[in-house]
Motif scaffolding. Structure first.
Motif, PDB file in Angstrom:
ATOM      1  N   LEU A   4      -9.490  74.996 221.850  1.00 48.18           N
ATOM      2  CA  LEU A   4      -8.047  75.056 221.974  1.00 48.18           C
ATOM      3  C   LEU A   4      -7.775  75.529 223.430  1.00 48.18           C
ATOM      4  CD1 LEU A   4      -5.136  74.636 220.724  1.00 48.18           C
ATOM      5  CD2 LEU A   4      -5.379  77.004 220.137  1.00 48.18           C
ATOM      6  N   LEU A  51      -8.379  70.311 221.997  1.00 49.41           N
ATOM      7  CA  LEU A  51      -6.848  70.332 221.734  1.00 49.41           C
ATOM      8  C   LEU A  51      -6.252  70.978 222.705  1.00 49.41           C
ATOM      9  CD1 LEU A  51      -4.596  69.427 220.187  1.00 49.41           C
ATOM     10  CD2 LEU A  51      -4.808  71.656 218.670  1.00 49.41           C
ATOM     11  N   ILE A  53      -2.946  72.476 224.705  1.00 50.16           N
ATOM     12  CA  ILE A  53      -1.659  72.791 224.628  1.00 50.16           C
ATOM     13  C   ILE A  53      -1.076  72.892 226.112  1.00 50.16           C
ATOM     14  CG2 ILE A  53      -0.032  74.439 223.717  1.00 50.16           C
ATOM     15  CD1 ILE A  53      -1.639  73.386 221.561  1.00 50.16           C
ATOM     16  N   GLY A 102      -1.775  74.899 217.514  1.00 47.45           N
ATOM     17  CA  GLY A 102      -3.107  74.559 217.180  1.00 47.45           C
ATOM     18  C   GLY A 102      -3.620  74.663 215.942  1.00 47.45           C
ATOM     19  N   HIS A 105      -2.450  72.371 213.267  1.00 49.24           N
ATOM     20  CA  HIS A 105      -2.938  71.104 213.716  1.00 49.24           C
ATOM     21  C   HIS A 105      -4.264  70.981 212.945  1.00 49.24           C
ATOM     22  CE1 HIS A 105      -2.336  67.229 215.733  1.00 49.24           C
ATOM     23  NE2 HIS A 105      -3.631  67.434 216.223  1.00 49.24           N
ATOM     24  N   CYS A 106      -4.873  72.074 212.427  1.00 51.33           N
ATOM     25  CA  CYS A 106      -6.272  72.089 211.977  1.00 51.33           C
ATOM     26  C   CYS A 106      -6.499  72.349 210.826  1.00 51.33           C
ATOM     27  CB  CYS A 106      -7.179  72.819 212.891  1.00 51.33           C
ATOM     28  SG  CYS A 106      -7.364  72.419 214.788  1.00 51.33           S
ATOM     29  N   LEU A 112     -11.358  77.793 215.711  1.00 50.07           N
ATOM     30  CA  LEU A 112     -10.831  77.552 217.124  1.00 50.07           C
ATOM     31  C   LEU A 112     -11.386  78.616 218.080  1.00 50.07           C
ATOM     32  CD1 LEU A 112      -7.105  77.490 215.809  1.00 50.07           C
ATOM     33  CD2 LEU A 112      -8.654  75.556 215.796  1.00 50.07           C
TER      34      LEU A 112
END
Length: 482
Positions: A4, A51, A53, A102, A105-106, A112
């Protein structure tokens, strides 16, 4: 494991090299790579997915640079652009909410690895060793933070106060306290305490690196427990995000503004009883000032630089044709861009943020963008900007096109220098080749595209009562911009 990447930032500490639309993580200062690209390159060795951000204004910069990395097929890896997704924020609300996006989203058991995008890390073997230790702890439902062993009394970093676990031989620490950026006397005391440290001594002070590792579900549980308002508002914002092109979510303004502006440290790490720390023995820098930058880059001196009775200076210029000459200058940093010049005494470059604050009060565009601006379709560079007219150099990437648009206050003349441009004006579409030109009358709907395999370079002359960038009415856009 998913990396992330927190890629916000307003580009203040390395101004005028960095700007709001070109923050430091995207500057290619490290062997023609950016800190963002080095982050991807480094973490691809331990993470299968990414991912990012990011502020929505910086999305296309991040996408371009991650596509560049994918095209290089880093170390024969299987990484490609489909491994990377993006969550775009309209403006920043600190790290607690961003990391929550994040995590939502998982899958809850996804580990992470949270990293900033603007740090420089060397000695990757020790780096990966620290990651593997953290992963083992994250699998046991701990929230893991990474501390950096300080080598000087730095006042620009927060500190983690920790102590070793009983009979620990793996270098795992229990976190006692988080400390804000200290004054110099306090930072010196921290290092004095560290000098006494051995296996029996109880306290160790580490720089707070801003890197973390945990399961998505564990973070959300702790966030809901200790910062419920952040949890609920972030969840609502995530659930109402706009999905675009399959690889990005855009958080809407009205939901983003309701998220408390609070860091993960305040929201969770200072309160949870599930915290462990891994001391990083690798070389690390957040490149937070020009003093830090010049310690970590190797830029060849401009051959046109001439010094008389001058020494121990650092010079950087965007223009390799410009002569820099100094007399009697010692211990200075000189940063020259097309539209701004910074001269600072070494050791005082943290004060650049004060310059940026003054420019902000003046509503200066210099803190927002360079004279050369990146767009998803290519770039434009302002060559001349005077009352009632503006001259630009425009580059359109192969296969890309600008939005279908019109202007209320200006006429435009386009002269193609290289490549072949496809131009739409009203209901007519035609090609414009090198040394040919076309004219777009004020109010006419028009579009510029590049159907070829080489970049299109053209000169645009704008003439009118107003030539600001906000005199654009987008009718249709391949990139779904407002």
């Amino acid at each position: 494991m998913l990396n992330l990447i927190l890629s916000g930032g307003s580009g203040t500490r390395l101004w005028p090299l960095s700007r709001r639309l070109m923050p430091k993580q995207f500057l290619k200062l490290f062997d023609d790579k950016s800190l963002f690209q080095l982050t991807v390159e480094r973490n691809i060795k331990v993470c299968e997915k990414f991912l990012v951000i990011s502020n929505e204004e910086q999305y296309f910069l991040a996408l371009d640079q991650i596509e560049e990395q994918a095209s290089l097929n880093i170390q024969n890896s299987t990484f490609n652009i489909s491994n990377a997704k993006f969550i775009l924020e309209p403006f920043g609300r600190n790290t607690a909410g961003a990391i929550a996006f994040g995590a939502f989203h998982c899958d809850e058991d996804e580990i992470l690895f949270v990293t900033p995008s603007d740090h420089l890390i060397k000695d990757e073997n020790r780096y990966i060793e620290a990651i593997n230790k953290a992963k083992a702890l994250a699998e046991q439902d701990y929230l893991v933070t990474f501390g950096i062993t300080p080598d000087c009394p730095n006042t620009g970093y927060g500190y983690i106060q920790a102590k070793p676990e009983l009979n620990d031989k793996l270098g795992i620490l229990n976190v006692e306290l988080f400390h804000e950026k200290p004054d110099l006397d306090t930072a010196i005391k921290y290092l004095e305490e560290n000098s006494k440290f051995n296996n029996q001594y109880s306290v160790l002070f580490l720089w707070n690196s801003g890197m973390f590792m945990f399961k998505a579900g564990v973070y959300l549980e702790e966030l809901q427990k200790y910062a419920p308002e952040v949890y609920e508002s972030s969840k609502l914002a995530y659930e109402n995000a706009k999905k675009i092109n399959g690889n990005q979510l855009r958080i809407l303004d009205r939901y983003m503004e309701k998220i408390p502006n609070i860091s993960i440290d305040y929201a969770v790490m200072e309160k949870s009883d599930k915290i462990k720390a891994i001391p990083g023995q690798f070389e690390w820098s957040d490149v937070g000032s020009f003093d830090s930058l010049i310690e970590n880059i190797d830029i060849k001196s401009n051959e046109l630089t001439t010094e008389v009775d001058s020494k121990n200076n650092f010079y950087y210029t965007d223009n390799n044709k410009k002569v820099i000459s100094t007399i009697g200058l010692e211990g200075y940093i000189v940063i020259d861009t097309n539209d701004a010049l910074l001269i600072a005494k070494k050791g005082q470059t943290q004060k650049v943020k004060n310059i940026v604050e003054k420019l902000k009060i003046q509503n200066s565009k210099l803190i927002i963008e360079h004279s050369k601006v990146n767009r998803p379709w290519g770039t434009y560079e302002v060559l001349i900007d005077e009352e009632k007219y503006k001259i630009k150099r425009i580059m359109v990437k192969p296969g890309k096109r600008l939005s279908l648009q019109k202007h209320f206050h200006r006429n435009e003349h386009w002269i193609v220098v290289s490549g072949t441009a496809e131009v739409q004006v009203g209901d007519k579409t035609f090609l414009v080749r090198p040394n040919e030109s076309t004219y777009i009358k004020m109010g006419e709907v028009h579009r510029l595209g590049n159907p070829g395999h080489m970049p299109v370079i053209l000169i645009e002359a704008q003439v009118g009562e107003y030539t600001g960038e906000d005199d654009i009415v987008r009718i249709e856009d391949d990139f779904e911009r407002d």
